[in-house]
Design a protein around this motif. Structure first.
Motif, PDB file in Angstrom:
ATOM      1  N   ARG A  21     -38.274 -66.904   4.132  1.00 51.01           N
ATOM      2  CA  ARG A  21     -39.275 -66.223   3.396  1.00 51.01           C
ATOM      3  C   ARG A  21     -39.185 -67.048   2.083  1.00 51.01           C
ATOM      4  O   ARG A  21     -38.105 -67.670   2.059  1.00 51.01           O
ATOM      5  CB  ARG A  21     -38.557 -64.559   3.038  1.00 51.01           C
ATOM      6  N   GLN A  33     -34.882 -66.165   1.652  1.00 52.87           N
ATOM      7  CA  GLN A  33     -33.126 -65.824   3.102  1.00 52.87           C
ATOM      8  C   GLN A  33     -34.323 -66.754   4.230  1.00 52.87           C
ATOM      9  O   GLN A  33     -35.639 -66.276   4.088  1.00 52.87           O
ATOM     10  CB  GLN A  33     -33.214 -64.552   2.956  1.00 52.87           C
ATOM     11  N   ILE A  37     -29.752 -61.650   3.304  1.00 56.53           N
ATOM     12  CA  ILE A  37     -29.195 -62.346   2.298  1.00 56.53           C
ATOM     13  C   ILE A  37     -27.319 -62.124   2.038  1.00 56.53           C
ATOM     14  O   ILE A  37     -26.516 -63.120   2.321  1.00 56.53           O
ATOM     15  CB  ILE A  37     -29.400 -61.549   0.421  1.00 56.53           C
ATOM     16  N   VAL A  38     -26.757 -60.606   2.806  1.00 61.25           N
ATOM     17  CA  VAL A  38     -25.630 -60.034   3.211  1.00 61.25           C
ATOM     18  C   VAL A  38     -25.170 -61.438   4.219  1.00 61.25           C
ATOM     19  O   VAL A  38     -23.791 -61.984   3.917  1.00 61.25           O
ATOM     20  CB  VAL A  38     -25.522 -58.761   3.621  1.00 61.25           C
ATOM     21  N   ARG A 294     -23.153 -47.347  -6.093  1.00 66.51           N
ATOM     22  CA  ARG A 294     -23.276 -47.382  -5.591  1.00 66.51           C
ATOM     23  C   ARG A 294     -24.962 -48.361  -6.512  1.00 66.51           C
ATOM     24  O   ARG A 294     -26.258 -48.975  -5.634  1.00 66.51           O
ATOM     25  CB  ARG A 294     -23.689 -47.430  -4.216  1.00 66.51           C
ATOM     26  N   VAL A 296     -27.546 -50.888  -8.667  1.00 71.89           N
ATOM     27  CA  VAL A 296     -27.526 -52.118  -8.849  1.00 71.89           C
ATOM     28  C   VAL A 296     -27.456 -51.709 -10.269  1.00 71.89           C
ATOM     29  O   VAL A 296     -28.866 -51.807 -10.616  1.00 71.89           O
ATOM     30  CB  VAL A 296     -28.816 -52.439  -8.056  1.00 71.89           C
ATOM     31  N   ARG A 298     -28.530 -53.701 -12.402  1.00 75.74           N
ATOM     32  CA  ARG A 298     -30.115 -56.012 -13.248  1.00 75.74           C
ATOM     33  C   ARG A 298     -30.284 -56.058 -14.762  1.00 75.74           C
ATOM     34  O   ARG A 298     -30.400 -55.637 -15.594  1.00 75.74           O
ATOM     35  CB  ARG A 298     -31.625 -55.056 -12.476  1.00 75.74           C
ATOM     36  N   SER A 317     -26.311 -57.730  -8.785  1.00 75.65           N
ATOM     37  CA  SER A 317     -26.310 -57.120  -7.272  1.00 75.65           C
ATOM     38  C   SER A 317     -25.434 -56.769  -6.651  1.00 75.65           C
ATOM     39  O   SER A 317     -23.974 -56.259  -7.543  1.00 75.65           O
ATOM     40  CB  SER A 317     -26.771 -58.769  -6.760  1.00 75.65           C
ATOM     41  N   TYR A 318     -24.966 -55.976  -5.976  1.00 76.04           N
ATOM     42  CA  TYR A 318     -24.154 -55.765  -4.986  1.00 76.04           C
ATOM     43  C   TYR A 318     -23.873 -57.369  -4.470  1.00 76.04           C
ATOM     44  O   TYR A 318     -24.213 -58.244  -4.090  1.00 76.04           O
ATOM     45  CB  TYR A 318     -25.226 -54.870  -3.388  1.00 76.04           C
TER      46      TYR A 318
ATOM     47  N   GLY B  37     -35.401 -56.403   2.447  1.00 83.33           N
ATOM     48  CA  GLY B  37     -33.663 -57.234   3.068  1.00 83.33           C
ATOM     49  C   GLY B  37     -32.962 -56.226   3.406  1.00 83.33           C
ATOM     50  O   GLY B  37     -32.724 -54.745   3.064  1.00 83.33           O
ATOM     51  N   ASP B  38     -31.698 -56.399   2.548  1.00 85.29           N
ATOM     52  CA  ASP B  38     -30.341 -55.439   2.872  1.00 85.29           C
ATOM     53  C   ASP B  38     -30.244 -54.549   1.981  1.00 85.29           C
ATOM     54  O   ASP B  38     -30.144 -54.577   1.233  1.00 85.29           O
ATOM     55  CB  ASP B  38     -28.690 -57.066   2.441  1.00 85.29           C
ATOM     56  N   VAL B  40     -29.084 -51.771  -0.117  1.00 83.88           N
ATOM     57  CA  VAL B  40     -26.891 -51.528  -0.974  1.00 83.88           C
ATOM     58  C   VAL B  40     -26.998 -50.096  -1.340  1.00 83.88           C
ATOM     59  O   VAL B  40     -26.090 -49.093  -1.589  1.00 83.88           O
ATOM     60  CB  VAL B  40     -27.012 -52.555  -1.317  1.00 83.88           C
ATOM     61  N   PHE B  41     -28.273 -49.132  -1.192  1.00 85.97           N
ATOM     62  CA  PHE B  41     -27.726 -48.194  -2.149  1.00 85.97           C
ATOM     63  C   PHE B  41     -29.844 -47.555  -2.452  1.00 85.97           C
ATOM     64  O   PHE B  41     -30.601 -47.753  -2.564  1.00 85.97           O
ATOM     65  CB  PHE B  41     -28.039 -48.415  -3.929  1.00 85.97           C
ATOM     66  N   GLU B  61     -32.668 -49.426  -3.410  1.00 87.14           N
ATOM     67  CA  GLU B  61     -32.734 -50.568  -4.113  1.00 87.14           C
ATOM     68  C   GLU B  61     -31.497 -51.481  -2.517  1.00 87.14           C
ATOM     69  O   GLU B  61     -30.784 -51.106  -2.384  1.00 87.14           O
ATOM     70  CB  GLU B  61     -31.194 -50.790  -4.663  1.00 87.14           C
ATOM     71  N   SER B  62     -31.872 -52.709  -3.013  1.00 92.59           N
ATOM     72  CA  SER B  62     -31.888 -53.497  -2.162  1.00 92.59           C
ATOM     73  C   SER B  62     -31.137 -55.019  -2.887  1.00 92.59           C
ATOM     74  O   SER B  62     -30.980 -54.747  -4.029  1.00 92.59           O
ATOM     75  CB  SER B  62     -32.580 -54.557  -1.155  1.00 92.59           C
ATOM     76  N   VAL B  63     -30.591 -56.207  -2.208  1.00 91.85           N
ATOM     77  CA  VAL B  63     -29.892 -56.664  -3.091  1.00 91.85           C
ATOM     78  C   VAL B  63     -30.705 -57.494  -3.793  1.00 91.85           C
ATOM     79  O   VAL B  63     -30.441 -57.245  -5.186  1.00 91.85           O
ATOM     80  CB  VAL B  63     -29.610 -57.846  -1.857  1.00 91.85           C
ATOM     81  N   LYS B  64     -31.523 -57.555  -3.513  1.00 97.91           N
ATOM     82  CA  LYS B  64     -33.156 -58.110  -4.292  1.00 97.91           C
ATOM     83  C   LYS B  64     -33.648 -57.451  -4.870  1.00 97.91           C
ATOM     84  O   LYS B  64     -34.639 -58.027  -6.873  1.00 97.91           O
ATOM     85  CB  LYS B  64     -33.885 -59.501  -3.937  1.00 97.91           C
ATOM     86  N   PRO B  88     -25.747 -47.497   3.585  1.00101.00           N
ATOM     87  CA  PRO B  88     -27.215 -47.916   3.137  1.00101.00           C
ATOM     88  C   PRO B  88     -27.391 -48.710   4.348  1.00101.00           C
ATOM     89  O   PRO B  88     -29.259 -48.947   4.245  1.00101.00           O
ATOM     90  CB  PRO B  88     -27.859 -47.581   1.715  1.00101.00           C
ATOM     91  N   GLU B  89     -26.813 -49.305   4.882  1.00103.24           N
ATOM     92  CA  GLU B  89     -27.118 -50.521   5.400  1.00103.24           C
ATOM     93  C   GLU B  89     -28.210 -50.129   7.324  1.00103.24           C
ATOM     94  O   GLU B  89     -28.915 -50.349   7.518  1.00103.24           O
ATOM     95  CB  GLU B  89     -26.777 -51.287   6.176  1.00103.24           C
TER      96      GLU B  89
END
Lengths: 368, 130
Positions: A21, A33, A37-38, A294, A296, A298, A317-318, B37-38, B40-41, B61-64, B88-89
């Protein structure tokens, strides 16, 4: 925003073919990515990943005045650098703010290369040529491809395609070599906290080296890694990202970068202002935070103490390797103490956070 | 093209809605989770809270990125997916199944007909999805 078309690295087509992407980043069209990402983050921590960082800028400076020009421009002591050695450093304004962070390579006694952030290439070029008079500067950014190979299997992979001698290369050292038939400057550096290399390659031959690395590393579990995972990897190390954590309004001493400021070397741009901050003590400091929950934290979110604003999040971030939400934030110096309980304001709600020891994840870079 | 089940309705903010008797189950689409994307929350309302069609009811929320969740219909939250805080995944793994978010008891019938059909949502995605 301007309508300047985005630049493409020599690996653009390879990224698109691999299903990446692509997103705009610092004026470039870059892969954020490939698979996720993870997953990409874990590949780098557990095996080896290849990053296209060809968007970064490279300037060469040479001549009898080169050393003096770099001593005046940068905060670290360039005279302490041996040929074959790399140094992390800063360009600062007279007011002691950070123009950019960079690495300095001593190619020969009177010849150096500096690597700068992609988004700052134009600004840095006018800065170094404007303030680094007397020396011969050359902007080689668009002749130089850059591939980072990072992870515990990086040494095995690069060693297979280049001289096996790369294994002997110390941290922040570099050597000229050949990778899969492509001439390369191989540097034992990175931005992930893992062992690994950054390979400076001729622009037009970068894809050949990239393809060879991904082919030869199949047994190592290699994968291409996007900027998304590059960000979570560097965040777990508390490595600063220019524009997020440091900029012209931040002092190196606030950012925890006092270790690359060497006032004893003599005069350099920003020295007096930085020394004033040192004498008074920085009013705020960049700390690592872990979030209790949990949500994030930012960039730009407020940091609170008992409801009072005491700072601001610069990156968050996570963190896949720590399996928690982590952040970097400037907070009042008196609160920049490991164990301090703070809150981060997330969508109007105070979410519990704690100042923690950093890096968040233990680094595995080559020692010595 | 992302998976768009025929038996669901959709919002332009990429939520899906599934009619289950008198209730509506809500989640985000396969396209939405791919774009995020991933994950996470996920922040969801409590059971009993009133949600309003086309208004945010929670956050993913994702990583980005962080993204609001929009209610497809007006009504009261009858169920919340209690697995999402710890996993959350599953929103990425199974957006139309285990990744569901809330069940709403609608307060009226009018909202449902405002939602996109699968065909309309596919056309919306084909046109760029925003």
């Amino acid at each position: 925003m301007t309508d300047t078309p985005l630049r493409r690295t020599p690996l653009y087509d390879a990224h698109v073919r691999a299903g990446a992407r692509m997103v705009p980043f610092g004026g470039w069209e870059m892969p954020v990515q490939y698979t996720g990402i993870v997953e990409e983050h874990r590949i780098v921590r557990g095996a080896v990943g290849c990053f296209d960082v060809s968007h970064m800028g490279e300037f060469e400076v040479e001549g009898p005045a080169a050393l003096a020009a770099l001593q005046r421009l940068t905060t670290n002591d360039v005279a302490a650098l041996d040929v074959g050695q790399v140094q992390y450093s800063l360009l600062c304004t007279p007011a002691g703010g950070i123009v950019d962070d960079l690495t300095v390579y001593r190619l020969a006694a009177d010849r150096f290369m500096v690597t700068v952030n992609a988004s700052n290439i134009a600004k840095d070029w006018s800065w170094v040529t404007g303030h680094g008079g007397g020396a011969r500067w050359r902007n080689v950014s668009l002749e130089t491809g850059l591939v980072a190979v990072q992870g515990p299997r990086a040494e095995a992979l690069v060693g297979r395609l280049a001289d096996p001698d790369v294994a002997a290369l110390g941290y922040y050292r570099f050597a000229r070599s050949v990778v899969a038939g492509v001439p390369a400057l191989i540097s034992r550096t990175g931005y992930t906290g893992e062992d690994g290399f950054e390979l400076y390659l001729p622009w037009g031959e970068t894809e050949r080296a990239w393809t060879a690395l991904l082919d030869a590393g199949r047994g190592d579990g290699v994968a291409p890694i996007g900027l998304g995972a590059r960000d979570t990897l560097r965040l777990e190390m508390k490595y600063a990202l220019y524009g997020n954590d440091i900029d012209e309004t931040t002092s190196p001493l606030e950012a925890g970068l006092g270790w690359v400021v060497k006032p004893a070397k003599g005069e350099f741009i920003g020295r007096d202002a930085i020394e004033k901050v040192r004498a008074a003590g920085p009013r705020r400091k960049l700390v690592g935070l872990t979030m209790a929950g949990r949500a994030v934290a930012r960039h730009g979110y407020r940091v609170l103490k008992d409801g009072r604003a005491v700072g601001v999040v610069t990156s968050g971030s996570y963190g896949p390797s720590v399996d928690r939400c982590i952040a970097m934030a400037y907070v009042e110096a008196g609160l920049a103490v490991v164990g301090t309980a703070l809150d981060v304001e997330v969508r109007g709600q105070a979410k519990a956070a704690e100042v923690v020891r950093t890096p968040f994840h233990p680094p595995a870079v080559k020692k010595g | 093209m992302a998976n768009v089940p025929k038996d669901l309705r959709y919002t332009r903010e990429h939520e899906w809605a599934k009619l289950e008797g008198a209730s509506v189950r809500v989640g985000i689409t396969a396209y939405a989770q791919e774009q995020l994307g991933d994950v996470v929350f996920v922040e969801l309302p409590k059971v009993g809270v009133k949600v309003t069609a086309r208004q945010p009811f929670g956050v993913v929320e994702s990583v980005k990125a962080v993204s609001d969740l929009f209610a497809p219909v007006t009504g009261q939250v009858a169920e919340v997916n209690g697995d999402l805080p710890n996993a959350p995944e599953v929103v990425n793994q199974d957006p139309y199944g285990r990744g569901w978010m809330i069940v709403v008891t609608p307060s009226g019938a009018g909202d449902w007909d405002q939602l996109l059909t699968a065909e309309q949502y596919e056309q919306f995605l084909a046109a760029g999805g925003h």
